[in-house]
Design a protein around this motif. Structure first.
Motif, PDB file in Angstrom:
ATOM      1  N   LEU A 115      45.760  79.240  14.692  1.00 30.71           N
ATOM      2  CA  LEU A 115      46.042  80.329  13.765  1.00 30.71           C
ATOM      3  C   LEU A 115      44.744  81.080  13.513  1.00 30.71           C
ATOM      4  O   LEU A 115      43.663  80.524  13.707  1.00 30.71           O
ATOM      5  CB  LEU A 115      46.586  79.787  12.433  1.00 30.71           C
ATOM      6  CG  LEU A 115      47.925  79.068  12.471  1.00 30.71           C
ATOM      7  CD1 LEU A 115      48.275  78.530  11.097  1.00 30.71           C
ATOM      8  CD2 LEU A 115      49.026  79.988  12.968  1.00 30.71           C
ATOM      9  N   TYR A 143      51.400  82.157   7.249  1.00 29.37           N
ATOM     10  CA  TYR A 143      51.864  82.095   8.630  1.00 29.37           C
ATOM     11  C   TYR A 143      53.144  81.286   8.703  1.00 29.37           C
ATOM     12  O   TYR A 143      53.285  80.258   8.038  1.00 29.37           O
ATOM     13  CB  TYR A 143      50.774  81.486   9.523  1.00 29.37           C
ATOM     14  CG  TYR A 143      49.622  82.432   9.684  1.00 29.37           C
ATOM     15  CD1 TYR A 143      49.622  83.381  10.688  1.00 29.37           C
ATOM     16  CD2 TYR A 143      48.563  82.424   8.783  1.00 29.37           C
ATOM     17  CE1 TYR A 143      48.584  84.286  10.812  1.00 29.37           C
ATOM     18  CE2 TYR A 143      47.517  83.323   8.902  1.00 29.37           C
ATOM     19  CZ  TYR A 143      47.535  84.244   9.915  1.00 29.37           C
ATOM     20  OH  TYR A 143      46.519  85.150  10.020  1.00 29.37           O
ATOM     21  N   ILE A 145      55.246  79.315  11.357  1.00 25.25           N
ATOM     22  CA  ILE A 145      55.143  78.724  12.691  1.00 25.25           C
ATOM     23  C   ILE A 145      56.514  78.250  13.141  1.00 25.25           C
ATOM     24  O   ILE A 145      57.188  77.497  12.437  1.00 25.25           O
ATOM     25  CB  ILE A 145      54.168  77.533  12.685  1.00 25.25           C
ATOM     26  CG1 ILE A 145      52.800  77.959  12.150  1.00 25.25           C
ATOM     27  CG2 ILE A 145      54.050  76.923  14.075  1.00 25.25           C
ATOM     28  CD1 ILE A 145      51.885  76.795  11.811  1.00 25.25           C
ATOM     29  N   TRP A 152      54.088  82.159  16.152  1.00 28.02           N
ATOM     30  CA  TRP A 152      54.010  82.379  14.717  1.00 28.02           C
ATOM     31  C   TRP A 152      54.137  83.853  14.376  1.00 28.02           C
ATOM     32  O   TRP A 152      53.891  84.725  15.195  1.00 28.02           O
ATOM     33  CB  TRP A 152      52.723  81.810  14.131  1.00 28.02           C
ATOM     34  CG  TRP A 152      51.464  82.157  14.873  1.00 28.02           C
ATOM     35  CD1 TRP A 152      50.836  81.405  15.824  1.00 28.02           C
ATOM     36  CD2 TRP A 152      50.679  83.351  14.731  1.00 28.02           C
ATOM     37  NE1 TRP A 152      49.712  82.058  16.274  1.00 28.02           N
ATOM     38  CE2 TRP A 152      49.588  83.253  15.632  1.00 28.02           C
ATOM     39  CE3 TRP A 152      50.786  84.486  13.939  1.00 28.02           C
ATOM     40  CZ2 TRP A 152      48.615  84.241  15.746  1.00 28.02           C
ATOM     41  CZ3 TRP A 152      49.827  85.483  14.056  1.00 28.02           C
ATOM     42  CH2 TRP A 152      48.754  85.345  14.956  1.00 28.02           C
ATOM     43  N   TRP A 154      53.457  86.394  10.651  1.00 28.81           N
ATOM     44  CA  TRP A 154      52.681  86.337   9.418  1.00 28.81           C
ATOM     45  C   TRP A 154      53.110  87.414   8.447  1.00 28.81           C
ATOM     46  O   TRP A 154      53.762  88.391   8.817  1.00 28.81           O
ATOM     47  CB  TRP A 154      51.186  86.480   9.699  1.00 28.81           C
ATOM     48  CG  TRP A 154      50.805  87.757  10.410  1.00 28.81           C
ATOM     49  CD1 TRP A 154      50.743  87.941  11.758  1.00 28.81           C
ATOM     50  CD2 TRP A 154      50.469  89.004   9.818  1.00 28.81           C
ATOM     51  NE1 TRP A 154      50.382  89.232  12.048  1.00 28.81           N
ATOM     52  CE2 TRP A 154      50.192  89.915  10.875  1.00 28.81           C
ATOM     53  CE3 TRP A 154      50.353  89.446   8.508  1.00 28.81           C
ATOM     54  CZ2 TRP A 154      49.827  91.238  10.639  1.00 28.81           C
ATOM     55  CZ3 TRP A 154      49.990  90.768   8.285  1.00 28.81           C
ATOM     56  CH2 TRP A 154      49.730  91.642   9.348  1.00 28.81           C
ATOM     57  N   HIS A 194      50.054  82.453  20.088  1.00 29.46           N
ATOM     58  CA  HIS A 194      48.818  81.960  20.675  1.00 29.46           C
ATOM     59  C   HIS A 194      48.986  81.662  22.131  1.00 29.46           C
ATOM     60  O   HIS A 194      50.039  81.695  22.676  1.00 29.46           O
ATOM     61  CB  HIS A 194      48.290  80.743  19.930  1.00 29.46           C
ATOM     62  CG  HIS A 194      49.125  79.509  20.077  1.00 29.46           C
ATOM     63  ND1 HIS A 194      50.115  79.218  19.193  1.00 29.46           N
ATOM     64  CD2 HIS A 194      49.116  78.528  20.989  1.00 29.46           C
ATOM     65  CE1 HIS A 194      50.682  78.079  19.573  1.00 29.46           C
ATOM     66  NE2 HIS A 194      50.089  77.658  20.650  1.00 29.46           N
TER      67      HIS A 194
END
Length: 194
Positions: A115, A143, A145, A152, A154, A194
Protein backbone atom coordinates in the motif's frame (compact mmCIF):
# COMPACT_ATOMS: atom_id res chain seq x y z
CA UNK A 1 -8.68 -4.90 31.48
CA UNK A 2 -10.08 -5.97 28.08
CA UNK A 3 -7.93 -5.11 25.06
CA UNK A 4 -9.92 -6.75 22.27
CA UNK A 5 -13.11 -8.75 21.68
CA UNK A 6 -14.33 -10.90 18.82
CA UNK A 7 -17.99 -11.79 19.27
CA UNK A 8 -18.70 -12.87 15.70
CA UNK A 9 -18.74 -16.65 16.11
CA UNK A 10 -20.30 -19.29 18.31
CA UNK A 11 -17.24 -19.09 20.59
CA UNK A 12 -16.39 -15.57 21.74
CA UNK A 13 -12.76 -14.47 22.17
CA UNK A 14 -11.43 -11.83 24.54
CA UNK A 15 -7.90 -10.56 24.95
CA UNK A 16 -7.47 -9.33 28.52
CA UNK A 17 -4.82 -8.49 31.07
CA UNK A 18 -5.57 -11.96 32.52
CA UNK A 19 -4.84 -13.67 29.18
CA UNK A 20 -6.86 -15.00 26.28
CA UNK A 21 -10.38 -15.99 27.29
CA UNK A 22 -13.14 -17.78 25.39
CA UNK A 23 -16.84 -18.13 26.07
CA UNK A 24 -19.08 -20.82 24.60
CA UNK A 25 -22.22 -19.42 26.20
CA UNK A 26 -22.20 -15.83 24.89
CA UNK A 27 -20.38 -14.36 27.86
CA UNK A 28 -22.13 -16.11 30.76
CA UNK A 29 -18.85 -17.86 31.62
CA UNK A 30 -15.26 -17.51 30.40
CA UNK A 31 -12.37 -19.99 30.21
CA UNK A 32 -8.66 -19.54 29.49
CA UNK A 33 -5.80 -17.57 30.93
CA UNK A 34 -2.24 -16.56 30.23
CA UNK A 35 -0.82 -17.82 26.95
CA UNK A 36 2.95 -17.97 26.57
CA UNK A 37 3.73 -15.33 29.14
CA UNK A 38 1.97 -12.14 30.22
CA UNK A 39 -1.52 -11.29 29.00
CA UNK A 40 -0.50 -8.42 26.74
CA UNK A 41 -2.22 -9.52 23.53
CA UNK A 42 -3.63 -6.24 22.24
CA UNK A 43 -5.63 -7.62 19.33
CA UNK A 44 -7.65 -10.80 18.85
CA UNK A 45 -9.68 -12.25 15.99
CA UNK A 46 -11.73 -15.38 15.32
CA UNK A 47 -12.77 -17.23 12.18
CA UNK A 48 -14.86 -20.19 13.26
CA UNK A 49 -12.69 -22.41 15.45
CA UNK A 50 -9.51 -20.71 14.21
CA UNK A 51 -8.44 -17.83 16.43
CA UNK A 52 -5.47 -15.49 16.52
CA UNK A 53 -4.12 -13.01 19.02
CA UNK A 54 -1.16 -10.67 18.66
CA UNK A 55 1.20 -8.82 20.92
CA UNK A 56 3.27 -6.01 19.51
CA UNK A 57 6.01 -8.55 18.74
CA UNK A 58 4.30 -11.90 18.20
CA UNK A 59 1.25 -13.91 17.17
CA UNK A 60 -0.40 -17.04 18.56
CA UNK A 61 -3.02 -19.14 16.76
CA UNK A 62 -5.58 -21.67 17.98
CA UNK A 63 -7.32 -24.12 15.63
CA UNK A 64 -9.55 -25.59 18.36
CA UNK A 65 -11.56 -22.54 19.48
CA UNK A 66 -9.03 -21.42 22.08
CA UNK A 67 -8.41 -24.71 23.89
CA UNK A 68 -4.73 -24.71 22.85
CA UNK A 69 -2.51 -21.99 21.40
CA UNK A 70 0.67 -22.20 19.31
CA UNK A 71 3.14 -19.42 18.49
CA UNK A 72 3.38 -18.38 14.85
CA UNK A 73 6.64 -17.41 13.22
CA UNK A 74 6.35 -13.88 11.86
CA UNK A 75 8.61 -12.17 9.32
CA UNK A 76 11.83 -10.87 10.89
CA UNK A 77 11.13 -7.44 9.38
CA UNK A 78 8.05 -6.92 11.60
CA UNK A 79 8.81 -4.66 14.55
CA UNK A 80 5.34 -3.67 15.79
CA UNK A 81 1.97 -5.38 15.28
CA UNK A 82 -1.12 -3.21 15.79
CA UNK A 83 -4.09 -5.29 14.60
CA UNK A 84 -5.04 -8.83 13.51
CA UNK A 85 -8.19 -9.72 11.52
CA UNK A 86 -9.48 -12.61 9.44
CA UNK A 87 -11.10 -12.19 6.04
CA UNK A 88 -14.00 -14.44 4.99
CA UNK A 89 -11.73 -17.11 3.49
CA UNK A 90 -9.77 -17.52 6.73
CA UNK A 91 -6.76 -15.45 5.68
CA UNK A 92 -5.10 -13.82 8.69
CA UNK A 93 -4.15 -10.16 8.15
CA UNK A 94 -1.80 -8.09 10.30
CA UNK A 95 -1.64 -4.30 10.43
CA UNK A 96 1.94 -3.43 11.40
CA UNK A 97 4.41 -0.56 11.55
CA UNK A 98 5.86 -1.91 8.30
CA UNK A 99 2.50 -2.22 6.50
CA UNK A 100 0.00 -5.03 5.87
CA UNK A 101 1.03 -8.69 6.01
CA UNK A 102 -1.17 -11.72 5.45
CA UNK A 103 -0.99 -15.51 5.67
CA UNK A 104 -3.31 -18.12 4.22
CA UNK A 105 -1.66 -21.05 6.03
CA UNK A 106 -1.67 -19.91 9.69
CA UNK A 107 1.76 -18.35 9.58
CA UNK A 108 3.79 -20.86 7.58
CA UNK A 109 4.06 -18.37 4.71
CA UNK A 110 3.63 -14.58 4.88
CA UNK A 111 2.97 -12.11 2.07
CA UNK A 112 3.26 -8.34 2.09
CA UNK A 113 0.42 -6.19 0.70
CA UNK A 114 1.98 -3.11 -0.88
CA UNK A 115 0.00 0.00 0.00
CA UNK A 116 1.18 3.60 -0.42
CA UNK A 117 1.54 3.97 3.36
CA UNK A 118 3.11 2.14 6.27
CA UNK A 119 2.34 2.10 10.00
CA UNK A 120 -1.08 0.49 9.54
CA UNK A 121 -2.71 0.99 12.92
CA UNK A 122 -6.08 -0.52 12.11
CA UNK A 123 -7.48 -3.30 9.94
CA UNK A 124 -11.10 -4.33 9.74
CA UNK A 125 -12.82 -6.92 7.56
CA UNK A 126 -16.13 -5.62 6.22
CA UNK A 127 -18.20 -8.67 5.27
CA UNK A 128 -20.75 -6.58 3.35
CA UNK A 129 -18.08 -5.08 1.10
CA UNK A 130 -15.93 -8.22 1.15
CA UNK A 131 -12.90 -5.99 1.77
CA UNK A 132 -10.18 -5.52 4.37
CA UNK A 133 -10.09 -1.86 5.41
CA UNK A 134 -6.67 -0.44 6.33
CA UNK A 135 -5.99 2.91 7.98
CA UNK A 136 -3.11 4.70 9.64
CA UNK A 137 -3.16 7.41 12.26
CA UNK A 138 -0.48 9.11 10.13
CA UNK A 139 -2.72 9.44 7.06
CA UNK A 140 -6.21 10.51 6.05
CA UNK A 141 -6.48 7.68 3.47
CA UNK A 142 -8.49 4.48 3.96
CA UNK A 143 -7.62 1.52 1.72
CA UNK A 144 -10.10 -1.20 0.75
CA UNK A 145 -8.19 -4.41 -0.03
CA UNK A 146 -9.84 -7.19 -2.03
CA UNK A 147 -8.53 -10.29 -0.22
CA UNK A 148 -9.09 -12.55 -3.23
CA UNK A 149 -7.74 -10.43 -6.11
CA UNK A 150 -5.21 -8.58 -3.91
CA UNK A 151 -6.14 -5.26 -5.45
CA UNK A 152 -7.16 -2.15 -3.57
CA UNK A 153 -9.17 1.02 -3.84
CA UNK A 154 -8.95 4.05 -1.61
CA UNK A 155 -10.85 7.00 -0.28
CA UNK A 156 -9.62 10.10 1.46
CA UNK A 157 -11.40 10.87 4.72
CA UNK A 158 -9.93 14.32 5.39
CA UNK A 159 -9.04 13.28 8.96
CA UNK A 160 -6.36 11.10 10.49
CA UNK A 161 -8.12 7.85 11.38
CA UNK A 162 -7.47 5.82 14.53
CA UNK A 163 -9.88 3.00 13.60
CA UNK A 164 -12.68 2.37 11.13
CA UNK A 165 -15.74 0.10 11.21
CA UNK A 166 -18.95 -0.42 9.24
CA UNK A 167 -22.42 0.02 10.71
CA UNK A 168 -25.79 0.48 9.08
CA UNK A 169 -24.34 0.53 5.57
CA UNK A 170 -21.92 3.37 6.38
CA UNK A 171 -18.36 3.61 7.57
CA UNK A 172 -17.76 5.05 11.03
CA UNK A 173 -14.31 6.09 12.19
CA UNK A 174 -12.63 7.25 15.34
CA UNK A 175 -10.38 10.09 14.26
CA UNK A 176 -7.14 10.87 15.99
CA UNK A 177 -8.12 14.42 17.00
CA UNK A 178 -11.66 15.16 15.81
CA UNK A 179 -13.96 12.61 17.44
CA UNK A 180 -16.22 10.09 15.69
CA UNK A 181 -16.78 10.51 11.97
CA UNK A 182 -19.54 9.12 9.75
CA UNK A 183 -19.14 8.46 6.05
CA UNK A 184 -21.31 10.65 3.83
CA UNK A 185 -24.02 8.73 1.99
CA UNK A 186 -22.44 9.34 -1.44
CA UNK A 187 -18.77 8.56 -0.69
CA UNK A 188 -16.60 7.95 -3.76
CA UNK A 189 -13.51 5.83 -4.13
CA UNK A 190 -10.61 5.78 -6.54
CA UNK A 191 -8.80 2.67 -7.74
CA UNK A 192 -5.33 1.26 -7.43
CA UNK A 193 -3.47 -1.97 -7.70
CA UNK A 194 -0.06 -3.30 -6.87
Amino acid sequence: RVYALDLTGDVWLASTSSGLLTSQDHGASWQGGLVMGPGDYLTAAAHGSTMAAARHDGVVVSTDAGLTWMPVKIPASLTLIHRAVFSADGTLWLGTREGVYFTRDQGKTWWFERLPFRDVNDLYYDATLGKVLASSRNSDFVYFIDPVKLTWTWTRSGWKIYLIRAAGGRLLAASLYDGVLAEPRAAGTAGGQH
